[in-house]
Design a protein around this motif. Sequence first.
Motif, PDB file in Angstrom:
ATOM      1  N   PRO A  67      -0.787  -1.775  -4.325  1.00  0.00           N
ATOM      2  CA  PRO A  67      -0.515  -0.837  -5.266  1.00  0.00           C
ATOM      3  C   PRO A  67      -1.766   0.072  -5.252  1.00  0.00           C
ATOM      4  CG  PRO A  67       0.324  -2.805  -6.204  1.00  0.00           C
ATOM      5  CD  PRO A  67      -0.324  -3.114  -4.972  1.00  0.00           C
ATOM      6  N   ARG A  68      -1.893   1.327  -5.321  1.00  0.00           N
ATOM      7  CA  ARG A  68      -2.852   2.392  -5.632  1.00  0.00           C
ATOM      8  C   ARG A  68      -2.792   3.140  -7.020  1.00  0.00           C
ATOM      9  NH1 ARG A  68      -3.842   6.317  -2.417  1.00  0.00           N
ATOM     10  NH2 ARG A  68      -1.837   6.176  -1.306  1.00  0.00           N
ATOM     11  N   TYR A 123       9.563   3.607  -9.901  1.00  0.00           N
ATOM     12  CA  TYR A 123       8.031   3.855  -9.938  1.00  0.00           C
ATOM     13  C   TYR A 123       7.548   4.886 -10.685  1.00  0.00           C
ATOM     14  CZ  TYR A 123       4.320   1.628  -7.110  1.00  0.00           C
ATOM     15  OH  TYR A 123       3.199   0.907  -6.717  1.00  0.00           O
ATOM     16  N   ARG A 165       4.901   5.306   3.534  1.00  0.00           N
ATOM     17  CA  ARG A 165       3.841   5.314   2.679  1.00  0.00           C
ATOM     18  C   ARG A 165       4.348   4.503   1.433  1.00  0.00           C
ATOM     19  NH1 ARG A 165       0.312   9.690   4.057  1.00  0.00           N
ATOM     20  NH2 ARG A 165       0.976  10.872   5.907  1.00  0.00           N
ATOM     21  N   GLU A 204       2.499   1.300  -0.621  1.00  0.00           N
ATOM     22  CA  GLU A 204       2.058   1.316  -1.804  1.00  0.00           C
ATOM     23  C   GLU A 204       2.617   0.104  -2.534  1.00  0.00           C
ATOM     24  OE1 GLU A 204       1.234   2.195  -5.964  1.00  0.00           O
ATOM     25  OE2 GLU A 204       0.366   3.007  -3.905  1.00  0.00           O
ATOM     26  N   LEU A 229       1.061  10.070  -2.957  1.00  0.00           N
ATOM     27  CA  LEU A 229       1.169   9.193  -1.746  1.00  0.00           C
ATOM     28  C   LEU A 229       1.292  10.148  -0.676  1.00  0.00           C
ATOM     29  CD1 LEU A 229       3.649   6.428  -3.111  1.00  0.00           C
ATOM     30  CD2 LEU A 229       1.206   6.416  -2.674  1.00  0.00           C
TER      31      LEU A 229
END
Length: 275
Positions: free
Chosen positions: A164-165, A49, A156, A160, A132
Amino acid sequence: MHSLRTVESWPVPAAAVAVVRADGSLAGSHGPVDRRFPLASVTKPLAAYAVLVAYEEGALELDEPAGPEGATVRHLLAHTSGLAFDEHRVMAPPGQRRLYSNAGFEVLGDHLAKATGIPFAEYLHQAVFEPLGMTSSSLEGSPAKDGVSTVADLVRFAAELQVPRLLDVRTVAEATSVVHPGLKGVLPGYGHQSPNDWGLGMEIRDGKSPHWTGATSSPRTFGHFGQSGTFLWVDPDVRAACVALTDRAFGPWAVEAWTPFTDAVLAELRTAETA
């Protein structure tokens, strides 16, 4: 969730589990969710990620050279660089075989550090943990296997992965879809799989058998398990994810316990959905 209580029957000194829905709400948890456990290879999705954040920030490209001759960042993320499991030794040409490789993720960490000028552990902290709110998580060595975290923090991250943020939804869709389809390979602990499908740092369930997820897990399920007795899966079909951390190394006990546990969790989620 009643199904989560079945971890009490696992032959482990300690286990913490939780299920988080796609809307970020907690469906249930059990055990010491704030206890820090070694993640082993559940570190890899976190590391991947961070690499994808670097890609979206323009620090690197997925198809730029990295690792062995002819290999790219994408190859390293998808375990198709040709590098051996735990050695910086080339076993196959890039893109030809699915060779699960800790060494590949270590090369990836070095590559990102050079591209950004930031040590990988710090980049992971800034790119993933900090935004996050994963305040109990850290990388204490190899990007392949030396993460430490809690169930509360990984919930968390699992939220995500579903909504997704930090990344564009299209990037996450690519990471959780098969990269280099049709390649055979060994899934550690579960033997030879044909095909042995992976995305970018995420293992894809597809039709693998045997497998560490449930017999009723959807083919779209993705995630990772670790040799420290840990796993994280996301099943898009039930719009939920599950995290389990223990303090006993992966072995026959996990092969026996994890699949019925996941099937019980999925059954409870599906029942709740139709209620």
